[in-house]
Scaffold this motif. Structure first.
Motif, PDB file in Angstrom:
ATOM      1  N   LEU A  98       0.819  -1.210   0.000  1.00  0.00           N
ATOM      2  CA  LEU A  98       0.000   0.000   0.000  1.00  0.00           C
ATOM      3  C   LEU A  98       0.857   1.265   0.000  1.00  0.00           C
ATOM      4  O   LEU A  98       0.597   2.202  -0.763  1.00  0.00           O
ATOM      5  N   VAL A  99       1.874   1.296   0.859  1.00  0.00           N
ATOM      6  CA  VAL A  99       2.704   2.504   0.950  1.00  0.00           C
ATOM      7  C   VAL A  99       3.481   2.720  -0.348  1.00  0.00           C
ATOM      8  O   VAL A  99       3.564   3.845  -0.863  1.00  0.00           O
ATOM      9  N   SER A 100       4.052   1.650  -0.905  1.00  0.00           N
ATOM     10  CA  SER A 100       4.801   1.798  -2.155  1.00  0.00           C
ATOM     11  C   SER A 100       3.883   2.183  -3.307  1.00  0.00           C
ATOM     12  O   SER A 100       4.267   2.990  -4.172  1.00  0.00           O
ATOM     13  N   THR A 101       2.668   1.644  -3.343  1.00  0.00           N
ATOM     14  CA  THR A 101       1.721   2.019  -4.396  1.00  0.00           C
ATOM     15  C   THR A 101       1.343   3.486  -4.293  1.00  0.00           C
ATOM     16  O   THR A 101       1.256   4.200  -5.309  1.00  0.00           O
ATOM     17  N   LEU A 102       1.132   3.970  -3.074  1.00  0.00           N
ATOM     18  CA  LEU A 102       0.819   5.389  -2.881  1.00  0.00           C
ATOM     19  C   LEU A 102       1.980   6.269  -3.333  1.00  0.00           C
ATOM     20  O   LEU A 102       1.775   7.287  -4.019  1.00  0.00           O
ATOM     21  N   LEU A 103       3.195   5.886  -2.983  1.00  0.00           N
ATOM     22  CA  LEU A 103       4.365   6.667  -3.412  1.00  0.00           C
ATOM     23  C   LEU A 103       4.531   6.629  -4.923  1.00  0.00           C
ATOM     24  O   LEU A 103       4.902   7.641  -5.545  1.00  0.00           O
ATOM     25  N   VAL A 104       4.271   5.476  -5.526  1.00  0.00           N
ATOM     26  CA  VAL A 104       4.367   5.362  -6.985  1.00  0.00           C
ATOM     27  C   VAL A 104       3.398   6.318  -7.668  1.00  0.00           C
ATOM     28  O   VAL A 104       3.754   7.016  -8.624  1.00  0.00           O
ATOM     29  N   LEU A 105       2.163   6.387  -7.175  1.00  0.00           N
ATOM     30  CA  LEU A 105       1.185   7.295  -7.768  1.00  0.00           C
ATOM     31  C   LEU A 105       1.579   8.753  -7.570  1.00  0.00           C
ATOM     32  O   LEU A 105       1.444   9.578  -8.492  1.00  0.00           O
TER      33      LEU A 105
END
Length: 294
Positions: A98-105
């Motif tokens: 979740l955290v990496s996906t948020l940072l990616v976006l």
């Protein structure tokens, strides 16, 4: 009706044959789509059925379809006999994904905006650079990453996985988001700029709602890649930051392969990805089809 219109219109029997041919071709394509869907679903259904069998029934060759059902495999996964809880690895995977996906976006949307709507100079070279980062096999960078993490004291740390997953998924996210943002009408953005909207306002209130299907598709792809990653999680983590795929490999031991227990563990580990895909399936299909038809 004029004589010219009558001369240009095909005869009614010919139109009827064309409509019938289109219906038959549509029915054939629908049947092929159902067959393909069943073929892809069959391994998962077989794994689910095996997880509900006892070990003796699951180990028969060929496997017994009509054997009795039991939840013993799921009890073993949740530590009924060993006392080992799967919740810490599941929470680690969920946190890192979740955290990496948020940072990616947060990083991919502005980058894609600069490469599509407000193109930078030599943007094709930039896109090729992003693509070239995916050409290196992950195992080739494993030793340098391990040494850097060791010297930085970040081994067995969930923050390290967040950084790695963000860097691994960012190139493909930029590529996807650029194709999605290229479909945003520039007239809307120009009108917002004339009204005095800043960059953050344009991204949050105009670009994000219009490109919501593409953002959902990119987020889901990044989440799936992060959740399923095994190589770096296996080497760089241990007891504290171990993820669900690493925990799943622990069910294959020197004592043998217990199929029912392994299938139950695989079902539980893959369930969050299945739920996310099912919840966002309409956005995923709509997002992945953006730009397909001009």
């Amino acid at each position: 009706m004029s004589a010219a219109t009558t001369a240009l219109s095909p005869p009614k029997p010919l139109r009827g044959r064309r409509v019938g041919a289109k219906r038959r071709s549509g029915s054939i394509l629908g049947l092929v789509a159902w067959i393909c869907g069943l073929v892809f679903f069959l391994p998962f259904a077989w794994m689910l059925l095996t997880s509900l069998h006892s070990e003796s029934d699951a180990a028969t060759n060929p496997p017994s379809v009509s054997a009795g059902l039991t939840l013993q495999g799921y009890r073993e996964f949740f530590g009924a006999s060993t006392g080992v809880s799967p919740w810490p690895p599941l929470i680690n995977s969920l946190t890192a994904s979740l955290v990496s996906t948020l940072l990616v976006l947060l990083l991919a949307i502005p980058a894609a905006y600069a490469l599509s709507i407000k193109p930078v100079r030599k943007w094709t070279d930039v896109m090729f650079f992003f693509l070239s980062t995916k050409m290196l096999p992950a195992v080739a960078g494993l030793l340098p990453v391990y040494l850097i993490a060791k010297n930085a004291g970040m081994l067995d740390n969930i923050s390290l996985l967040v950084i790695l997953y963000t860097s691994m998924n960012l190139p493909i996210a930029v590529w996807m988001m650029r194709s999605f943002l290229a479909e945003v009408p520039t007239e809307i953005l120009e009108a917002a700029s004339i009204d005095g909207a800043g960059l953050l306002t344009i991204l949050s209130r105009i670009v994000a709602p219009v490109a919501a299907p593409g953002i959902a598709a990119t987020a889901l792809i990044s989440f799936i890649f992060s959740w399923n990653e095994l190589l770096f999680a296996r080497v760089l983590t241990g007891v504290v930051a171990g993820t669900a795929p690493v925990f799943l490999t622990g069910f294959v031991t020197s004592q043998g392969l217990f199929l029912a227990k392994v299938c139950a563990a695989a079902i539980c580990v893959s369930l969050p990805v299945l739920i996310a895909g099912f919840a966002a399936q309409d956005k995923l299909v709509q997002g992945l089809s953006l730009g397909a038809v001009k």
